[in-house]
Design a protein around this motif. Structure first.
Motif, PDB file in Angstrom:
ATOM      1  N   ALA A  42       1.048  -0.705  -0.482  1.00 37.13           N
ATOM      2  CA  ALA A  42       0.231   0.517   0.050  1.00 37.13           C
ATOM      3  C   ALA A  42       0.879   1.272   0.329  1.00 37.13           C
ATOM      4  N   LEU A  43       1.746   0.825   0.522  1.00 38.04           N
ATOM      5  CA  LEU A  43       2.578   2.311   0.650  1.00 38.04           C
ATOM      6  C   LEU A  43       3.755   2.483  -1.016  1.00 38.04           C
ATOM      7  N   LEU A  44       3.837   1.834  -0.958  1.00 38.01           N
ATOM      8  CA  LEU A  44       4.738   1.682  -2.189  1.00 38.01           C
ATOM      9  C   LEU A  44       3.798   1.697  -3.742  1.00 38.01           C
ATOM     10  N   CYS A  45       2.433   0.935  -3.404  1.00 40.09           N
ATOM     11  CA  CYS A  45       0.992   2.407  -4.422  1.00 40.09           C
ATOM     12  C   CYS A  45       0.961   3.261  -4.474  1.00 40.09           C
ATOM     13  N   TYR A  46       1.110   4.224  -2.729  1.00 40.74           N
ATOM     14  CA  TYR A  46       1.325   5.506  -2.560  1.00 40.74           C
ATOM     15  C   TYR A  46       1.659   6.450  -2.770  1.00 40.74           C
ATOM     16  N   ALA A  47       2.849   6.013  -3.063  1.00 34.34           N
ATOM     17  CA  ALA A  47       4.373   6.742  -3.538  1.00 34.34           C
ATOM     18  C   ALA A  47       3.995   7.159  -4.936  1.00 34.34           C
ATOM     19  N   GLY A  48       3.415   5.737  -5.129  1.00 32.00           N
ATOM     20  CA  GLY A  48       3.534   5.768  -7.077  1.00 32.00           C
ATOM     21  C   GLY A  48       2.057   6.906  -7.419  1.00 32.00           C
ATOM     22  N   LEU A  49       0.687   6.595  -6.245  1.00 33.50           N
ATOM     23  CA  LEU A  49      -0.451   7.688  -6.551  1.00 33.50           C
ATOM     24  C   LEU A  49      -0.049   9.105  -6.663  1.00 33.50           C
ATOM     25  N   VAL A  50       0.771   9.144  -5.729  1.00 40.41           N
ATOM     26  CA  VAL A  50       0.969  10.691  -4.872  1.00 40.41           C
ATOM     27  C   VAL A  50       2.068  11.728  -6.086  1.00 40.41           C
ATOM     28  N   SER A  51       2.800  10.421  -7.190  1.00 38.97           N
ATOM     29  CA  SER A  51       3.861  11.109  -7.655  1.00 38.97           C
ATOM     30  C   SER A  51       2.738  11.374  -9.195  1.00 38.97           C
ATOM     31  N   ILE A  52       2.007  11.108  -9.497  1.00 38.82           N
ATOM     32  CA  ILE A  52       0.791  11.708 -10.368  1.00 38.82           C
ATOM     33  C   ILE A  52       0.705  13.218 -10.415  1.00 38.82           C
ATOM     34  N   PRO A  53       1.047  13.533 -11.680  1.00 38.75           N
ATOM     35  CA  PRO A  53       0.618  15.329 -11.623  1.00 38.75           C
ATOM     36  C   PRO A  53      -0.711  15.631 -11.655  1.00 38.75           C
ATOM     37  N   GLU A  54      -1.641  17.105 -10.778  1.00 42.51           N
ATOM     38  CA  GLU A  54      -2.682  16.576 -11.343  1.00 42.51           C
ATOM     39  C   GLU A  54      -3.554  16.658 -12.360  1.00 42.51           C
ATOM     40  N   ALA A  55      -2.037  17.567 -13.658  1.00 43.31           N
ATOM     41  CA  ALA A  55      -3.221  17.844 -14.694  1.00 43.31           C
ATOM     42  C   ALA A  55      -3.215  16.227 -15.844  1.00 43.31           C
ATOM     43  N   TYR A  56      -3.098  15.644 -14.843  1.00 44.85           N
ATOM     44  CA  TYR A  56      -3.454  13.932 -15.920  1.00 44.85           C
ATOM     45  C   TYR A  56      -5.226  13.991 -15.265  1.00 44.85           C
ATOM     46  N   TYR A  57      -5.095  14.098 -13.933  1.00 41.04           N
ATOM     47  CA  TYR A  57      -6.635  13.840 -13.520  1.00 41.04           C
ATOM     48  C   TYR A  57      -8.100  15.153 -14.483  1.00 41.04           C
ATOM     49  N   GLN A  58      -7.344  16.138 -14.662  1.00 34.07           N
ATOM     50  CA  GLN A  58      -8.127  17.846 -14.895  1.00 34.07           C
ATOM     51  C   GLN A  58      -8.088  16.596 -15.716  1.00 34.07           C
ATOM     52  N   ALA A  59      -7.277  16.228 -17.205  1.00 30.88           N
ATOM     53  CA  ALA A  59      -7.199  15.870 -18.294  1.00 30.88           C
ATOM     54  C   ALA A  59      -8.198  14.887 -18.457  1.00 30.88           C
ATOM     55  N   ALA A  60      -8.686  14.031 -17.580  1.00 33.09           N
ATOM     56  CA  ALA A  60      -9.503  12.698 -17.276  1.00 33.09           C
ATOM     57  C   ALA A  60     -11.126  13.187 -17.541  1.00 33.09           C
ATOM     58  N   ARG A  61     -11.584  14.837 -15.918  1.00 28.85           N
ATOM     59  CA  ARG A  61     -12.615  15.048 -16.199  1.00 28.85           C
ATOM     60  C   ARG A  61     -12.750  15.785 -17.150  1.00 28.85           C
ATOM     61  N   ILE A  62     -11.803  16.256 -18.027  1.00 28.17           N
ATOM     62  CA  ILE A  62     -12.608  17.008 -19.438  1.00 28.17           C
ATOM     63  C   ILE A  62     -13.234  15.982 -20.370  1.00 28.17           C
ATOM     64  N   ASP A  63     -11.803  15.051 -20.378  1.00 32.15           N
ATOM     65  CA  ASP A  63     -12.714  13.551 -21.809  1.00 32.15           C
ATOM     66  C   ASP A  63     -14.045  12.798 -21.027  1.00 32.15           C
ATOM     67  N   GLY A  64     -14.258  13.554 -19.485  1.00 30.48           N
ATOM     68  CA  GLY A  64     -15.636  12.577 -19.005  1.00 30.48           C
ATOM     69  C   GLY A  64     -14.716  10.961 -18.844  1.00 30.48           C
ATOM     70  N   ALA A  65     -14.005  10.774 -18.166  1.00 32.12           N
ATOM     71  CA  ALA A  65     -13.351   9.721 -17.978  1.00 32.12           C
ATOM     72  C   ALA A  65     -14.050   8.724 -16.622  1.00 32.12           C
ATOM     73  N   SER A  66     -14.704   7.721 -16.793  1.00 35.35           N
ATOM     74  CA  SER A  66     -14.492   7.083 -15.609  1.00 35.35           C
ATOM     75  C   SER A  66     -14.277   6.886 -14.484  1.00 35.35           C
TER      76      SER A  66
END
Lengths: 93, 289
Positions: free
Chosen positions: B168-192
């Motif tokens: 879980a800690l290793l995965c968490y380290a991977g997750l927090v390193s994802i830039p917010e821009a990726y999520y913004q792009a996903a929201r714009i595209d209406g990704a599930s």
């Protein structure tokens, strides 16, 4: 220095000397032709010559174990088979 | 490809090389030497050739212990990797909750193996242990000392409790390193939610997941202390893993030759599986990019 505690025998000393010489040979090869010659072979993923050596050695160990388990204690045939396998790995993998 | 201009950096690797030589290579060479000889003590050895390897390869005891190890590692990976990902996805990304979560998750990792074994040995006891007593109180016939299935259940549960937080800690380290821009792009595209996980989070976690799978496989495949403390390899031989069998053979019976041969086969199996996991996951990563 006394290495008697390591219980050396002539066959195991020859075995490790061969591994050492192979590693030195790979070092010289890398010095002469740097970069590791990466390529995609029949396993469909990129391997360097170091990867190919690792696959050859690991596979050879299992060939010898399989020979011991299924055929018998005469490992010269297994050694020959391992050499053929290593050549195939270096040529096609 | 250009020839590297400065080879002096290789000298910086020398200390590590020496350390590995003394801690791994020289002991491994000694084990190889032992594996082809027999000894009765006093540092006197007698040539045995490949006899110990043949004995080990034909030994039912070895086959059964190897099978137990493979089944145990498969179960551990099948539980801990998905569970670790789910826990990491559920952890908060901001605020005081982050620190609390990280400390709580790190706690099991700080406990020594033998203490974990002792905790679960007591925890699972029917007379005084909370787990054993509760299970019996609700009508479940649970006794890890008597029933092999209960022993396996206890050991698996113990390992999941001890090590899932590492995943879980290793995965968490991977997750927090994802830039917010990726999520913004996903929201714009209406990704599930699933699409975000499948195409953003999972590929970005791939590198840490590789480390998690390798660490958990190698560690679970070489597990010794916890099952030894909880069950001692029993009931019967039902939880006798390779490491427990190896120690019995080398230390209990002082059969150094067969134990050395078994160690080498054990080492080669670990090496093979680690290489397969590494190769499959690194190539999956390359294919995903």
């Amino acid at each position: 220095m006394n290495f008697a505690w390591m219980a050396w025998t002539a066959p195991t000393a020859i075995f490790f000397a061969t591994i050492f010489l192979i590693l030195v040979g790979m070092g010289v090869w890398e010095y002469a032709r740097p970069g590791g010659a990466p390529r995609v072979g029949i396993l469909r993923f990129e391997t360097t010559r170091g990867d190919r050596l690792f696959v050859s050695l690991l596979g050879s160990a299992f060939i010898c174990l399989a020979w011991l388990g299924l055929v018998g204690p005469n490992l010269w045939w297994a050694l020959g088979l391992s050499l053929v396998y290593a050549v195939l790995v270096f040529r096609w993998v | 490809m250009d020839r590297p201009t400065n080879q002096k950096a290789w000298f910086l690797v020398l200390p590590v090389l020496l350390l590995v030589a003394f801690s791994a290579v020289i002991p491994l060479m000694t084990v190889v030497n032992y594996s082809v000889q027999d000894t009765f003590g006093n540092n006197e050895f007698f040539w045995a050739g490949t006899a110990w390897f043949e004995e080990i390869l034909h030994s039912q005891r070895f086959h059964e212990a190897l099978a137990r190890n493979l089944i145990f590692s498969a179960i551990i990976l099948a539980i801990q990797i998905p569970l670790g990902i789910v826990v990491a996805l559920s952890m908060p990304r901001k605020g005081i909750g982050v620190s609390i979560c990280l400390v709580l998750m790190a706690l099991p990792l700080l406990i020594p193996w033998n203490v974990v074994g002792t905790i679960w040995q007591v925890f699972g006891r029917v007379d005084i242990g909370l787990l054993g007593h509760t299970l019996e109180a609700i009508g479940i016939d649970y006794n890890y000392v008597r029933d092999p299935l209960d022993a396996w259940f206890t050991i698996i549960l113990m390992d999941v409790w001890h090590w899932t937080s590492l995943v879980a800690l290793l995965c968490y380290a991977g997750l927090v390193s994802i830039p917010e821009a990726y999520y913004q792009a996903a929201r714009i595209d209406g990704a599930s939610r699933w699409a975000v996980f499948r195409y953003i989070q999972l590929p970005k976690m791939n590198r840490v997941l590789l480390i998690a799978v390798l660490l958990r496989f190698m560690d679970s495949f070489m597990i010794y202390t916890e099952p030894f403390v909880v069950t001692g390899g029993g009931p019967g031989n039902s939880t006798t893993f390779l490491s427990i069998d190896l120690v019995k053979m080398a230390v209990g019976q002082f059969d150094l030759g067969p134990a050395a041969a078994m160690s080498i086969v054990y080492f080669l199996v670990v090496l093979l599986f680690s290489w397969i996991f590494y190769t499959v996951m690194t190539n999956f990563e390359r294919g995903g990019q």
